[in-house]
Design an enzyme around this catalytic site. Structure first.
Site, PDB file in Angstrom:
ATOM      1  N   GLY A 195       0.830  -1.191   0.000  1.00 59.16           N
ATOM      2  CA  GLY A 195       0.000   0.000   0.000  1.00 59.16           C
ATOM      3  C   GLY A 195       0.865   1.241   0.000  1.00 59.16           C
ATOM      4  O   GLY A 195       2.038   1.195   0.396  1.00 59.16           O
TER       5      GLY A 195
ATOM      6  N   GLN B 241       2.970   9.937   1.373  1.00 57.21           N
ATOM      7  CA  GLN B 241       4.257   9.244   1.367  1.00 57.21           C
ATOM      8  C   GLN B 241       5.106   9.612   0.157  1.00 57.21           C
ATOM      9  O   GLN B 241       6.319   9.420   0.173  1.00 57.21           O
ATOM     10  CB  GLN B 241       4.049   7.726   1.405  1.00 57.21           C
ATOM     11  CG  GLN B 241       3.477   7.231   2.713  1.00 57.21           C
ATOM     12  CD  GLN B 241       3.280   5.739   2.685  1.00 57.21           C
ATOM     13  OE1 GLN B 241       2.234   5.254   2.246  1.00 57.21           O
ATOM     14  NE2 GLN B 241       4.286   5.006   3.124  1.00 57.21           N
TER      15      GLN B 241
ATOM     16  N   CYS C  29       6.138  -0.382   7.253  1.00 56.99           N
ATOM     17  CA  CYS C  29       5.746   0.752   6.430  1.00 56.99           C
ATOM     18  C   CYS C  29       6.927   1.191   5.570  1.00 56.99           C
ATOM     19  O   CYS C  29       8.057   1.237   6.051  1.00 56.99           O
ATOM     20  CB  CYS C  29       5.291   1.899   7.338  1.00 56.99           C
ATOM     21  SG  CYS C  29       4.780   3.383   6.457  1.00 56.99           S
ATOM     22  N   LEU C  30       6.638   1.539   4.322  1.00 57.86           N
ATOM     23  CA  LEU C  30       7.699   2.025   3.438  1.00 57.86           C
ATOM     24  C   LEU C  30       8.295   3.335   3.945  1.00 57.86           C
ATOM     25  O   LEU C  30       9.442   3.650   3.642  1.00 57.86           O
ATOM     26  CB  LEU C  30       7.150   2.217   2.015  1.00 57.86           C
ATOM     27  CG  LEU C  30       6.715   0.936   1.302  1.00 57.86           C
ATOM     28  CD1 LEU C  30       6.040   1.273  -0.021  1.00 57.86           C
ATOM     29  CD2 LEU C  30       7.895   0.004   1.088  1.00 57.86           C
TER      30      LEU C  30
ATOM     31  N   HIS D 197      -4.160   1.166   7.683  1.00 56.11           N
ATOM     32  CA  HIS D 197      -2.801   1.716   7.695  1.00 56.11           C
ATOM     33  C   HIS D 197      -2.684   2.873   6.697  1.00 56.11           C
ATOM     34  O   HIS D 197      -2.180   3.947   7.039  1.00 56.11           O
ATOM     35  CB  HIS D 197      -1.811   0.591   7.348  1.00 56.11           C
ATOM     36  CG  HIS D 197      -0.390   1.014   7.276  1.00 56.11           C
ATOM     37  ND1 HIS D 197       0.542   0.643   8.210  1.00 56.11           N
ATOM     38  CD2 HIS D 197       0.284   1.782   6.375  1.00 56.11           C
ATOM     39  CE1 HIS D 197       1.719   1.163   7.882  1.00 56.11           C
ATOM     40  NE2 HIS D 197       1.583   1.863   6.773  1.00 56.11           N
ATOM     41  N   GLU D 198      -3.152   2.662   5.472  1.00 58.77           N
ATOM     42  CA  GLU D 198      -3.024   3.700   4.441  1.00 58.77           C
ATOM     43  C   GLU D 198      -3.912   4.906   4.742  1.00 58.77           C
ATOM     44  O   GLU D 198      -3.500   6.046   4.548  1.00 58.77           O
ATOM     45  CB  GLU D 198      -3.322   3.140   3.048  1.00 58.77           C
ATOM     46  CG  GLU D 198      -2.358   2.062   2.586  1.00 58.77           C
ATOM     47  CD  GLU D 198      -0.884   2.392   2.774  1.00 58.77           C
ATOM     48  OE1 GLU D 198      -0.485   3.568   2.650  1.00 58.77           O
ATOM     49  OE2 GLU D 198      -0.113   1.463   3.059  1.00 58.77           O
TER      50      GLU D 198
ATOM     51  N   HIS E   7      -2.371   7.327   7.122  1.00 59.11           N
ATOM     52  CA  HIS E   7      -1.405   8.248   6.498  1.00 59.11           C
ATOM     53  C   HIS E   7      -2.088   9.541   6.044  1.00 59.11           C
ATOM     54  O   HIS E   7      -1.479  10.612   6.080  1.00 59.11           O
ATOM     55  CB  HIS E   7      -0.740   7.608   5.273  1.00 59.11           C
ATOM     56  CG  HIS E   7       0.429   6.747   5.584  1.00 59.11           C
ATOM     57  ND1 HIS E   7       1.596   7.226   6.145  1.00 59.11           N
ATOM     58  CD2 HIS E   7       0.634   5.429   5.404  1.00 59.11           C
ATOM     59  CE1 HIS E   7       2.457   6.235   6.288  1.00 59.11           C
ATOM     60  NE2 HIS E   7       1.899   5.130   5.844  1.00 59.11           N
TER      61      HIS E   7
END
Length: 157
Positions: free
Chosen positions: A46, A51, A92-93, A134-135, A138
């Site tokens: 995701g 991000q 997470c990225l 999660h997304e 953000h």
């Protein structure tokens, strides 16, 4: 399509609240394509617009065939129902060096628009629900480390 740079923890932009998308135009479509490309190239499941440095309420998710049905594009998403509870490891990225134990809803229903400006609802469970939560976090400037009951450094692969 092109890959974009992923912002990492410490970048102030990751802590800002994203604005709704007013019009789905060529710039938004290009952003969706770039975000998907960036997510795939980075090995993530995701990616949210903040991000990659864009404060818009957009996320892309692809949890793989085992958990989902390919790429899901979410424009102006909102969770309209949630139930159950699951606790599991999360990464997470934008927080590449750590994983954490986070409790999320087991099942969520999300309402969003697709690239054709059509509003849809999708109910997902398990890992897919975790990715959606999660997304969407953000988009409100929240990182998984804010929810984690335990955080540990990733082991070198």
């Amino acid at each position: 399509m092109s890959c974009r740079n992923i912002r990492t923890i410490g970048d102030e932009l990751l802590r800002k609240k994203s604005r709704p998308v007013e019009e789905i135009n060529e710039r938004i479509l290009e952003l969706l394509d770039d975000m998907a490309e960036t997510m795939y190239q980075s090995g993530g499941v995701g990616l949210a617009a903040p991000q990659v440095g864009v404060l818009r309420r957009i996320a892309v998710i692809d949890v793989g065939k085992e958990f989902g049905d390919g790429l899901l594009e979410l424009i102006n998403p909102e969770i309209i129902a949630a139930s159950g509870e699951q606790t599991d490891a999360e990464g997470c990225l934008s927080v590449p060096e750590y994983i954490g134990t986070v409790t999320r809803p087991l099942t969520v229903t999300v309402r969003a628009q697709n690239r054709n400006s059509e509003t849809y609802e999708k109910t997902v469970s398990g890992f897919f629900a975790r990715a959606v939560c999660h997304e969407l976090d953000h988009l409100d400037g929240v990182l998984f480390v804010d929810h984690a009951v335990e955080i540990q450094k990733r082991e070198e692969e």
